[in-house]
Design an enzyme around this catalytic site. Sequence first.
Site, PDB file in Angstrom:
ATOM      1  CE  LYS A   1      61.443  33.573  -7.593  1.00 31.96           C
ATOM      2  NZ  LYS A   1      61.074  33.375  -6.178  1.00 31.96           N
TER       3      LYS A   1
ATOM      4  NE  ARG B   1      67.953  28.694   0.608  1.00 34.04           N
ATOM      5  CZ  ARG B   1      66.808  28.645   1.285  1.00 34.04           C
ATOM      6  NH1 ARG B   1      66.573  27.642   2.135  1.00 34.04           N
ATOM      7  NH2 ARG B   1      65.902  29.574   1.122  1.00 34.04           N
TER       8      ARG B   1
END
Length: 490
Positions: free
Chosen positions: A267, A341
């Site tokens: 990020k 996920r």
Amino acid sequence: MQIRFADARPEGDYALVIPVQGKDRSGLAALGTAQQTVTATLDRQRFEGEASSVSEQFIDDGGGTSRLLVVGVGKGDAKGEAAEKLGGTAAARLQTSGEKTAVIDLSGLGYDADTTARVGLGAALRSWRYDRYRTKLKDNQKPTLGEIVIVGGDAGAGQRYEQRWAPVVEGVSLTRELVTEPANVIYPQSFVERVRASIEGSGLDVEVLDRVAMEKLGMGALLGVAQGSMREARLLILKWNGAANGGQPTAFVGKGVTFDTGGISIKPAAGMEAMKWDMGGAGAVVGAMKALALRKAKANIVGICGLVENMPGGNAQRPGDVVTTMSGQTVEVINTDAEGRLVLGDAITYVQRNFKPSTIIDLATLTGAILISLGHEWAGLFSNNEELAGKLQAAGQESGDKLWRMPLAESFDRLIDSPIADMKNVGPREGGSITAAQFIQRFVENGTKWAHIDMAGKAWSDKAASTYEKGATGFGVRLLDQYVADVLER
Ligand code: BES
Ligand code: MN
Ligand code: ZN
């Protein structure tokens, strides 16, 4: 903060809080001789009694001067919500005021037991703060308020508060603590230890799987995320069997990424510190489990937290890696930042194989895209079952943890097909929250009822609200608690 319910105002000094409903100021009758002056000052301040509005003044009560807060409760909100706002507003305003005791006099409102109790709930929730790392607080920044006494409400409020709402305050506080703590303090192992210490004596059963145990089970997706970090993964399982029968449990599953750097798909630096709260879903699950155990909920619940740290270490997984999940399905990891996920997929397989739940509700700070869709006011709700979705939305409305329904469809599912494996972990940029939900749905077996809550916009707030200061909100605890009360306990 001590919350107490009493028949009459206590002896001694205190700040007095009087609620008024909009322009109806009948509550001020409780002021006796001071009523006329106070009414005049409210007029001159153009005070209209709107929800959460406050007029603060000092009155001569015969024996000396005391602080008076007139707090508006408006006319628009549902009673429970108005009551929580009242308690929260008073607590926020008085916490560092120098006052030690506050008395909230409800005699003008005619609140029933639950509504009266929820004044206490709002006050307790809003008073939560975490000063552990502030060693240089100035005296006038330190809390002084130690006790809130609620008078003039229904006589059953004290019991109602202890039975129904004090446990929720405990649960929310645990969640906020876990979410607030930085990632050098809370990582998978220490998360488990902190939870163990906090729930001791609550009657919850605790089970913990370490890396080796998860390797044996083939949880390659969850472990793939964890492998770039020095901190080893954990799966935390909390069990509460409060129903009279041994019926199928409901499962709560939480994303517990104790820090999300993004991994090799790293990020940008700006704002990355926010990713300490990427365990907000797991935080909500443990907070709810604690609340349910403390109030001895008549329901069978299992709470599962997938705990990992997503780091770009030398052993980190790479974009393009293919991992095999516990379900046997394979995943091409296109983007290592779509890690939540991967963790949830294996956690959901685990809970189905071991507990055969009739319903699964997962909570996760899963996608930035849900912030683009819904901002910070609503969390996103995805479900394969209309009835479950409706009941969750109703619990959200009642508890204040609001949910907006989002779609699921075959056409979205197709977007995560992979040329090399059964699926890839990201779809196109558009509809990113939906393809994330489709990914999780691929792990739901035999038509189990399932709901996914994307709470990326809700775990943390940059502005204060009536029941929380800015920072960790505790989102999800009250939602799950209310769902259990409305659906499983009746
Ligand atoms: N934890 C983040 C989601 C997130 C973003 C939560 C901002 C709170 C605020 C999640 O793991 C993530 O990085 N998601 C990616 C997915 C993308 C790579 C498909 C995202 O949303 O950008
Ligand atoms: Mn991520
Ligand atoms: Zn994440």
